[in-house]
Design a protein around this motif. Structure first.
Motif, PDB file in Angstrom:
ATOM      1  N   GLY A  89     -12.482  -4.845  13.455  1.00  0.00           N
ATOM      2  CA  GLY A  89     -11.493  -4.224  12.573  1.00  0.00           C
ATOM      3  C   GLY A  89     -10.101  -4.709  12.893  1.00  0.00           C
ATOM      4  N   SER A 128       1.046  -2.308   5.696  1.00  0.00           N
ATOM      5  CA  SER A 128      -0.301  -2.186   6.238  1.00  0.00           C
ATOM      6  C   SER A 128      -0.808  -3.555   6.692  1.00  0.00           C
ATOM      7  N   TYR A 129      -1.987  -3.558   7.313  1.00  0.00           N
ATOM      8  CA  TYR A 129      -2.613  -4.840   7.639  1.00  0.00           C
ATOM      9  C   TYR A 129      -2.904  -5.605   6.353  1.00  0.00           C
ATOM     10  N   ASN A 130      -3.313  -4.894   5.293  1.00  0.00           N
ATOM     11  CA  ASN A 130      -3.574  -5.555   4.010  1.00  0.00           C
ATOM     12  C   ASN A 130      -2.329  -6.284   3.512  1.00  0.00           C
ATOM     13  N   ASP A 164       0.831  -1.211   0.000  1.00  0.00           N
ATOM     14  CA  ASP A 164       0.000   0.000   0.000  1.00  0.00           C
ATOM     15  C   ASP A 164       0.863   1.257   0.000  1.00  0.00           C
ATOM     16  N   GLU A 209      -6.499   1.464  17.519  1.00  0.00           N
ATOM     17  CA  GLU A 209      -7.301   1.138  16.335  1.00  0.00           C
ATOM     18  C   GLU A 209      -6.814   1.973  15.159  1.00  0.00           C
ATOM     19  N   LEU A 210      -6.602   1.318  13.994  1.00  0.00           N
ATOM     20  CA  LEU A 210      -6.107   1.988  12.795  1.00  0.00           C
ATOM     21  C   LEU A 210      -6.814   1.431  11.564  1.00  0.00           C
ATOM     22  N   PRO A 211      -6.846   2.189  10.474  1.00  0.00           N
ATOM     23  CA  PRO A 211      -7.391   1.656   9.222  1.00  0.00           C
ATOM     24  C   PRO A 211      -6.490   0.526   8.678  1.00  0.00           C
ATOM     25  N   ALA A 212      -7.081  -0.398   7.939  1.00  0.00           N
ATOM     26  CA  ALA A 212      -6.328  -1.557   7.449  1.00  0.00           C
ATOM     27  C   ALA A 212      -5.265  -1.190   6.435  1.00  0.00           C
ATOM     28  N   ASP A 213      -5.386  -0.003   5.802  1.00  0.00           N
ATOM     29  CA  ASP A 213      -4.381   0.368   4.799  1.00  0.00           C
ATOM     30  C   ASP A 213      -3.345   1.347   5.351  1.00  0.00           C
ATOM     31  N   PHE A 214      -3.435   1.667   6.664  1.00  0.00           N
ATOM     32  CA  PHE A 214      -2.443   2.559   7.260  1.00  0.00           C
ATOM     33  C   PHE A 214      -1.108   1.835   7.380  1.00  0.00           C
ATOM     34  N   TRP A 218       0.474  -5.738  13.882  1.00  0.00           N
ATOM     35  CA  TRP A 218      -0.929  -5.824  13.485  1.00  0.00           C
ATOM     36  C   TRP A 218      -1.630  -7.017  14.129  1.00  0.00           C
TER      37      TRP A 218
END
Length: 619
Positions: free
Chosen positions: A579, A486-488, A446, A601-606, A573
């Motif tokens: 989430g 990222s998590y992704n 990402d 908590e964070l967005p999956a693409d951070f 992660w």
């Protein structure tokens, strides 16, 4: 008529060429191809001539239609002039001074014009009929020419098969050298025989490869090779030199006489043509035998072996041939094939090799349970291994803020259960681990796609499009934890491990991560409620890397269950029901955020240069 003459000349020349092609059974593929090209070129010209004849016929029919329409007009004019002349004759009886000469002349001209138009119609009908005949003859001739071309193509396929057989079923000589290590349990004679057999196998494979590479249609044959079973016959061999070394090794150099063998029916398969070209009648010299069960041990057949696992071992007749996939040349007859891998049930089969053969072995996982503290490392492909894991046991634990030092999202604490033992990487995933993944898949993170790797500047995240896992803004090594992921990206890496290893990998859930990080303790850090000095890499924690960059993985002590770096170094992660979060603190965050229950908590693409991950594996 001149056009018909040219048409006749084209037909005569093309039919002569085609008849010659059919008569000459010994023409080469290239000669037949040239004949076909000539006929196809003539066919294009011929098609133009036919089209021109059809156009001329249409024009003649249009002219005939015009003449017929004019005939009606002339008939009406004849009738009107006749009526005018009759009228004047009637009036002449009463008035002799009336002039009828003009009416007679008009009638005469009308009759003559009408008669001439009838003659023109008659002649035009003849021309139309003649042209229609020419067109019909041309159409028939065109169809005949197509048939001749297709007949030549049939002849070419037969010639291609003949050529392939001639090119394949040739005799040649090779010199090969082979060196092996004698097994402790075999005699010198057995070792010598095994060495010579392996030399013959090498010669057979090399000779087959040389034949395939030299074929006129080698590219096409290569595409269809898996559908056929060409083989090689050893006509004889002569030892040029051989001997044993003091270290128990045997070396031999052989001169081998070989001949390629291609069953005619398989020539059609290799060339991708209809089997009717090969199944009609058996030609002289066809090597196919009437007795299907007859096995010639002098013929070397290719055996291809694949399995559903990596880093297995193939043993044929007691000899190890390495890992799948493999292709070996073996003499016709019976052979024992085994495929082994630790943790899987063995595959064993006795085969009777009389043609090319493929084996696809499905090895099943053995039934065994993880043992606490057991180390696991799966083979992914070739010599690439996955990350090392340590087994943590099944059990229950209290999750969340247990010491009263936590944030609101860590409360209330609750009892959670890990129902099965699992493997978890003992360190964060390293740069080297992640590079293996990227090189195998060409994966783009990402951060690389979006230019969004964050750094912490004056206490706030700032995106830097120049940073990525390859260059996080500080010096790193293969043994550094991978960051700017990222998590992704972490999930994609875990999915890749699943595909390559055959075991289920994933990013840990928050419960799995905290359970493994606590390692049976109920304090903020696995060694107590105070971070201490020099025990972890976090801001002002007293290590050489604190507030500078991540430390190489495993730079500090393991926790009681064998995990490194669950405190500080980089955030990691984890999955939750709602989430994703990061756990464990980092090199540039305060010790209070490195507690085992802390989460953000964070967005999956951070992604940032202070967040990494580890993975878990089910048993």
């Amino acid at each position: 008529m001149m056009r018909l003459a040219r048409l006749a000349l084209i037909m005569a020349s093309t039919l002569t060429l085609a008849s010659t092609a059919l008569a000459q059974q010994e023409m080469t593929v290239e000669e037949i191809t040239n004949q076909i090209s000539t006929l196809e070129s003539d066919f294009e010209n011929f098609s133009g001539t036919v089209n021109q004849l059809q156009q001329e016929e249409r024009e003649l029919r249009d002219k005939l239609q015009n003449l017929r329409e004019r005939n009606n007009e002339l008939e009406q004019k004849r009738e009107s002039t006749l009526a005018e002349m009759n009228d004047r004759y009637q009036r002449l009886v009463e008035d002799p001074t009336i002039d009828i000469a003009g009416a007679q002349e008009a009638y005469k001209q009308a009759v003559m014009a009408h008669q001439q138009n009838k003659e023109d119609i008659k002649q035009q009908v003849s021309l139309v009929n003649q042209k229609s005949k020419e067109v019909e003859e041309a159409r028939v001739s065109k169809h005949s020419l197509i048939n001749e071309i297709e007949t030549l193509k049939e002849q070419r396929n037969i010639a291609r098969i003949d050529r392939l057989e001639d090119e394949f079923n040739r005799t040649g000589d090779l010199e090969v050298s082979q060196s092996i290590s004698c097994d402790r349990n075999e005699t010198l004679g057995q070792c010598e025989n095994r060495g010579k057999l392996m030399a013959k196998q090498k010669a057979s494979k090399q000779y087959l490869d040389e034949i395939l590479a030299s074929l006129s249609e080698s590219s096409l044959v290569s595409e269809n090779l898996e559908k056929a079973s060409p083989n090689v016959q050893i006509l004889g061999s002569k030892t040029i030199s051989n001997g044993f070394s003091g270290a128990g090794n045997y070396g031999v150099k052989l001169a081998v006489e070989l001949r390629g063998q291609l069953p005619q029916s398989q020539a059609c398969t290799l060339l991708g043509v209809d089997m009717r070209y090969c199944a009609a009648e058996q030609r002289p010299g066809n090597i196919e035998t009437a007795q299907e069960d007859t096995v010639d041990s002098s013929v070397m057949h290719p055996l291809t072996i694949r399995s559903n696992v990596y880093d297995d071992e193939v043993i044929i007749d007691g000899v190890s041939y390495g890992s799948t996939p493999i292709e070996v040349m073996l003499p016709g007859g019976e052979h024992e094939v085994e495929i082994l891998k630790y943790g899987y049930s063995a595959y064993a089969e006795k085969i009777r090799l009389k043609d090319a053969m493929s084996i696809r072995a499905e090895l099943e996982k053995s039934e065994y349970s993880f043992t606490r503290g057991e180390k696991i490392q799966d083979i992914l492909y070739r010599d690439v291994r996955g990350p090392e894991l340590v087994v943590v046991p099944a059990g229950k634990f209290k999750m969340g803020d247990l010491a009263g030092n936590g944030l609101p999202n860590e409360r209330p604490a609750e009892t959670r259960e890990i129902p099965s033992a699992l493997g978890i990487t003992d360190t964060e995933i390293t740069v080297k681990h992640f590079r293996n993944f990227v090189e195998d898949t060409a994966y783009v993170t990402d951060a690389e796609k979006q230019g969004t790797c964050a750094i912490l500047k004056n206490g706030r995240p700032e995106f830097n499009e120049k940073l990525s896992w390859k260059n996080p803004g500080y010096k790193q090594s293969d043994n550094s934890p991978v960051v700017c992921v990222s998590y992704n990206d972490a999930k994609a890496y875990a999915d890749w491990l699943t595909t390559k290893s055959g075991f289920k990998y994933s990013v840990p859930t928050e419960a799995e991560w905290e359970y493994a990080a606590r390692a049976g303790t109920e304090t903020d850090f696995w060694w107590g409620n105070d971070v201490g000095f020099g025990k972890a890499n976090c801001r002002n924690c007293g290590s050489d890397w604190s507030n500078q960059r991540p430390a190489p993985v495993a730079s500090f002590h393991r926790n009681p269950w064998g995990l490194f770096d669950t405190v500080g170094n980089v955030w990691e992660w984890a999955q939750t029901d709602n989430g994703v979060v990061v756990k464990g603190g980092a090199w540039n965050f305060t010790p209070s955020l490195a507690r085992v229950s802390t989460k953000m908590e964070l967005p999956a693409d951070f992604n940032s240069n202070y967040i990494g991950f580890r993975v878990v594996r089910a048993q």
